[in-house]
Scaffold this motif. Structure first.
Motif, PDB file in Angstrom:
ATOM      1  N   ALA A  85       0.818  -1.213   0.000  1.00 15.10           N
ATOM      2  CA  ALA A  85       0.000   0.000   0.000  1.00 15.10           C
ATOM      3  C   ALA A  85       0.851   1.262   0.000  1.00 15.10           C
ATOM      4  N   ALA A  86       2.028   1.187   0.596  1.00 17.56           N
ATOM      5  CA  ALA A  86       2.906   2.358   0.667  1.00 17.56           C
ATOM      6  C   ALA A  86       3.780   2.531  -0.569  1.00 17.56           C
ATOM      7  N   SER A  87       3.802   1.542  -1.457  1.00 17.04           N
ATOM      8  CA  SER A  87       4.729   1.571  -2.593  1.00 17.04           C
ATOM      9  C   SER A  87       4.344   2.498  -3.736  1.00 17.04           C
ATOM     10  N   PRO A  88       3.061   2.714  -4.069  1.00 14.69           N
ATOM     11  CA  PRO A  88       2.758   3.505  -5.270  1.00 14.69           C
ATOM     12  C   PRO A  88       3.363   4.901  -5.279  1.00 14.69           C
ATOM     13  N   LEU A  89       3.394   5.578  -4.140  1.00 14.28           N
ATOM     14  CA  LEU A  89       3.870   6.959  -4.107  1.00 14.28           C
ATOM     15  C   LEU A  89       5.373   7.079  -3.873  1.00 14.28           C
ATOM     16  N   ARG A 246       2.990   9.638 -13.891  1.00 16.77           N
ATOM     17  CA  ARG A 246       2.136   8.451 -13.690  1.00 16.77           C
ATOM     18  C   ARG A 246       2.924   7.162 -13.888  1.00 16.77           C
ATOM     19  N   LYS A 247       3.845   7.187 -14.827  1.00 20.09           N
ATOM     20  CA  LYS A 247       4.627   5.981 -15.103  1.00 20.09           C
ATOM     21  C   LYS A 247       5.530   5.613 -13.918  1.00 20.09           C
ATOM     22  N   LEU A 248       6.000   6.627 -13.199  1.00 19.70           N
ATOM     23  CA  LEU A 248       6.803   6.345 -12.012  1.00 19.70           C
ATOM     24  C   LEU A 248       5.988   5.597 -10.970  1.00 19.70           C
ATOM     25  N   THR A 249       4.746   6.048 -10.775  1.00 21.44           N
ATOM     26  CA  THR A 249       3.864   5.382  -9.822  1.00 21.44           C
ATOM     27  C   THR A 249       3.618   3.944 -10.240  1.00 21.44           C
ATOM     28  N   ALA A 250       3.351   3.741 -11.532  1.00 24.52           N
ATOM     29  CA  ALA A 250       3.099   2.385 -12.035  1.00 24.52           C
ATOM     30  C   ALA A 250       4.336   1.515 -11.916  1.00 24.52           C
ATOM     31  N   ALA A 251       5.504   2.078 -12.212  1.00 26.47           N
ATOM     32  CA  ALA A 251       6.748   1.301 -12.154  1.00 26.47           C
ATOM     33  C   ALA A 251       7.045   0.834 -10.742  1.00 26.47           C
ATOM     34  N   ASN A 252       6.911   1.734  -9.775  1.00 31.76           N
ATOM     35  CA  ASN A 252       7.205   1.370  -8.386  1.00 31.76           C
ATOM     36  C   ASN A 252       6.205   0.347  -7.861  1.00 31.76           C
ATOM     37  N   LEU A 400      18.093   4.193 -14.295  1.00 29.63           N
ATOM     38  CA  LEU A 400      17.094   4.631 -15.280  1.00 29.63           C
ATOM     39  C   LEU A 400      16.344   5.850 -14.754  1.00 29.63           C
ATOM     40  N   TYR A 401      16.066   5.869 -13.459  1.00 27.66           N
ATOM     41  CA  TYR A 401      15.454   7.055 -12.848  1.00 27.66           C
ATOM     42  C   TYR A 401      16.373   8.264 -12.981  1.00 27.66           C
ATOM     43  N   TYR A 402      17.685   8.048 -12.779  1.00 29.91           N
ATOM     44  CA  TYR A 402      18.641   9.138 -12.869  1.00 29.91           C
ATOM     45  C   TYR A 402      18.575   9.819 -14.231  1.00 29.91           C
ATOM     46  N   PHE A 403      18.465   9.005 -15.281  1.00 29.72           N
ATOM     47  CA  PHE A 403      18.406   9.552 -16.632  1.00 29.72           C
ATOM     48  C   PHE A 403      16.978   9.910 -17.048  1.00 29.72           C
ATOM     49  N   GLU A 404      16.064   9.856 -16.078  1.00 34.43           N
ATOM     50  CA  GLU A 404      14.657  10.173 -16.288  1.00 34.43           C
ATOM     51  C   GLU A 404      14.057   9.343 -17.430  1.00 34.43           C
ATOM     52  N   ASP A 405      14.507   8.109 -17.523  1.00 31.36           N
ATOM     53  CA  ASP A 405      13.938   7.173 -18.491  1.00 31.36           C
ATOM     54  C   ASP A 405      12.796   6.424 -17.802  1.00 31.36           C
ATOM     55  N   VAL A 406      11.687   7.133 -17.632  1.00 27.30           N
ATOM     56  CA  VAL A 406      10.554   6.556 -16.919  1.00 27.30           C
ATOM     57  C   VAL A 406       9.971   5.380 -17.693  1.00 27.30           C
ATOM     58  N   THR A 407       9.960   5.494 -19.010  1.00 25.09           N
ATOM     59  CA  THR A 407       9.450   4.394 -19.832  1.00 25.09           C
ATOM     60  C   THR A 407      10.285   3.133 -19.650  1.00 25.09           C
ATOM     61  N   GLY A 408      11.607   3.280 -19.648  1.00 24.82           N
ATOM     62  CA  GLY A 408      12.474   2.134 -19.435  1.00 24.82           C
ATOM     63  C   GLY A 408      12.272   1.510 -18.070  1.00 24.82           C
ATOM     64  N   ALA A 409      12.107   2.347 -17.037  1.00 22.50           N
ATOM     65  CA  ALA A 409      11.867   1.827 -15.684  1.00 22.50           C
ATOM     66  C   ALA A 409      10.542   1.081 -15.610  1.00 22.50           C
ATOM     67  N   LEU A 410       9.507   1.633 -16.258  1.00 19.76           N
ATOM     68  CA  LEU A 410       8.199   0.977 -16.252  1.00 19.76           C
ATOM     69  C   LEU A 410       8.261  -0.368 -16.964  1.00 19.76           C
ATOM     70  N   ARG A 411       8.952  -0.424 -18.089  1.00 19.60           N
ATOM     71  CA  ARG A 411       9.061  -1.698 -18.817  1.00 19.60           C
ATOM     72  C   ARG A 411       9.866  -2.718 -18.018  1.00 19.60           C
ATOM     73  N   THR A 412      10.919  -2.252 -17.335  1.00 17.84           N
ATOM     74  CA  THR A 412      11.701  -3.165 -16.490  1.00 17.84           C
ATOM     75  C   THR A 412      10.826  -3.778 -15.408  1.00 17.84           C
ATOM     76  N   ALA A 413      10.055  -2.929 -14.726  1.00 17.84           N
ATOM     77  CA  ALA A 413       9.181  -3.417 -13.656  1.00 17.84           C
ATOM     78  C   ALA A 413       8.103  -4.351 -14.190  1.00 17.84           C
ATOM     79  N   LEU A 414       7.547  -4.014 -15.359  1.00 14.34           N
ATOM     80  CA  LEU A 414       6.499  -4.854 -15.951  1.00 14.34           C
ATOM     81  C   LEU A 414       7.056  -6.219 -16.343  1.00 14.34           C
ATOM     82  N   ILE A 415       8.232  -6.234 -16.955  1.00 10.87           N
ATOM     83  CA  ILE A 415       8.871  -7.504 -17.327  1.00 10.87           C
ATOM     84  C   ILE A 415       9.164  -8.330 -16.083  1.00 10.87           C
TER      85      ILE A 415
END
Length: 492
Positions: A85-89, A246-252, A400-415
């Protein structure tokens, strides 16, 4: 305490580890590894030790079997689902805090904290309340037990959320102290409730755990208010960030789910134990995964310390070169930055490998004497290897967060999530020693994608920074016309 003084006080573990690692001797390296491991696992150890001590002192083991099972399931659910519950934000808060600190608008921190706390409590309360209703109506769980469990769950969400702010500030030693104070209070209170007030053992323990967590969270909030006393009343900034990232929230969220989805799969397997048509868990697998996570959890602190000491400096030099440097300076700092990135990942792998091997050997010898043998120790080795790769993957996730590659982070988490879930379903059909291979498959898949994504960023860093990144501010304007240009020149 002023904001400047507060921020200097928040150097925490980074400064201490700088001093320990900078001498580059075997003794200081071991001291750094021991310190980073201690500050990471101490809160977890303290909570576990407090619960085990209360069980011993309050005669918990003499209770009826069902009562013990309900209590154990209640505490298990409190911690797992509070973490989820604490992870999304979490990632959005990290991004927001870093921007606020960079802008030196410290007055925005507490308004954002209160806004996020309200949101997090709502996110946690709704599914938690639905579970309470189900437990009362279907499972006929004792109302006092389930309500105390619900309170503990909500309080722990508050603790995790508040500690997220303090951990971003690197105040790990204070976090350790707050957990120690809270759990010490819980143990003393449980003895008073049990032997002075005559309360049942399980009720005494649940009330004491809730009260101890309240103390821990209250101390954390007091420290946060001490560091950041000013309040700008800009309560909407966090909402803006949540919408923007939004993608950061989804990735985390997907990363957190990936850490536990394999447990959920085995809850539904032949290992699963059902209690009062309400709780379900797989004791052997859950214990093995907890010990395996415990073996490798120091990775995150070691990594963040290395980032503070080395990578952040090279990243800052590159950013400054992009803003106002020559092309040759940009190329030099870029090559230095990615060389540092590779070195930091390899350094974390080497250090954590030593820690994991040592802890694995210790656990293999020590846990057997405490009855952790048989199926638990059969499942443990593969899970230990899996969590080792999981936390190395998370290091790449942070880059990936450092380089603000939110899409890459989201895909990593999804995979990671998909491969872990699917792999665990398949692994449940294997021999028991391979039960952890589902998490291992997810970790390898996530790490592989993150690695090649970082390589892609290295090759396309100019496009990523100048056309898609945020080091340079974007500005919309119309295309200047030739006539306007001529008039401007004539005006000179």
């Amino acid at each position: 305490m002023s904001n400047g003084t507060g921020w200097r006080a928040m150097a925490g573990i980074g400064v201490r580890l700088n001093k320990l690692f900078e001498k580059r001797s075997i003794v200081t390296a071991l001291a750094g590894m021991g310190y980073s491991t201690a500050v990471t696992i101490t809160p977890m150890v303290v909570v576990m030790a407090a619960i085990l001590l209360m069980e011993k002192l309050l005669g918990f083991y003499n209770l009826p079997y069902v009562t013990k099972e309900v209590f154990l399931c209640t505490t298990l659910y409190i911690f797992i689902f509070a973490m989820l519950a604490a992870s999304p934000l979490g990632a959005v808060i990290s991004k927001l805090m870093s921007d606020i600190i960079f802008e030196e608008k410290f007055g925005d921190i507490m308004p954002c904290y209160y806004t996020g706390l309200a949101l997090n409590m709502v996110i946690a309360a709704v599914p938690g309340l639905a579970f309470v209703i189900h437990a009362l109506a279907v499972g006929k769980v004792a109302p006092a037990v389930i309500m105390l469990g619900y309170i503990g769950y909500m309080v722990l969400v508050f603790v995790f959320y508040t500690m997220n702010y303090l951990s971003i500030c690197k105040t790990y030693e204070k976090i350790m102290l707050f957990y120690l104070i809270g759990m010490a209070f819980a143990v003393v209170l449980s003895l008073i409730l049990r032997y002075a007030a005559g309360a049942a053992a399980e009720i005494s323990m649940l009330i004491s755990i809730d009260a101890g967590l309240c103390i821990t969270g209250g101390l954390a909030l007091a420290a946060l208010r001490q560091y950041f006393g000013m309040c700008s009343r800009n309560y909407g900034r966090l909402i803006q960030y949540i919408g923007r990232f939004r993608k950061l929230t989804a990735a985390n969220t997907l990363y957190a789910l990936g850490l536990y989805v394999h447990n959920f799969v085995f809850w539904g397997s032949e290992l699963g134990t059902h209690v009062l048509d309400t709780f379900v868990y797989a004791q052997s697998y859950d214990l093995a995964s907890f010990i395996a996570m415990f073996t490798n959890i120091s990775t995150s602190v070691i990594f963040m310390a290395n980032v503070e000491m080395h990578f952040h400096k090279s990243y800052k030099e590159y950013s400054e070169a992009v803003i106002g440097g020559r092309y040759i300076d940009i190329e030099k700092t870029k090559n230095r930055m990615f060389g540092t990135l590779v070195n930091e990942i390899m350094s974390v792998v080497r250090v954590q490998f030593i820690i994991s091997v040592v802890m694995y050997l210790v656990f293999s010898v020590v846990l057997d004497r405490f009855g952790f043998n048989g199926l638990v120790m059969t499942i443990y080795p593969v899970l230990a290897a899996a969590y080792f790769i999981v936390f190395i993957m998370y290091c790449s996730f942070i880059f990936l967060y450092y380089f603000e590659d939110v899409t890459g982070a989201l895909r990593t988490a999804l995979i990671f999530f998909i491969f872990t879930a699917a792999g665990s379903v398949i692994a449940a059909q294997f021999a028991r020693m391979w039960y952890g291979s589902g998490l291992l498959a997810g970790a390898i898949a996530g790490w592989t994608y993150a690695y090649f994504r970082l390589r892609w960023i290295e090759k396309n860093i100019d496009y990523h920074i100048f056309c898609r990144g945020s080091i340079l501010k974007r500005k919309r304007a119309g295309r200047p016309s030739g006539i306007a240009y001529l008039r401007k020149e004539q005006g000179r």
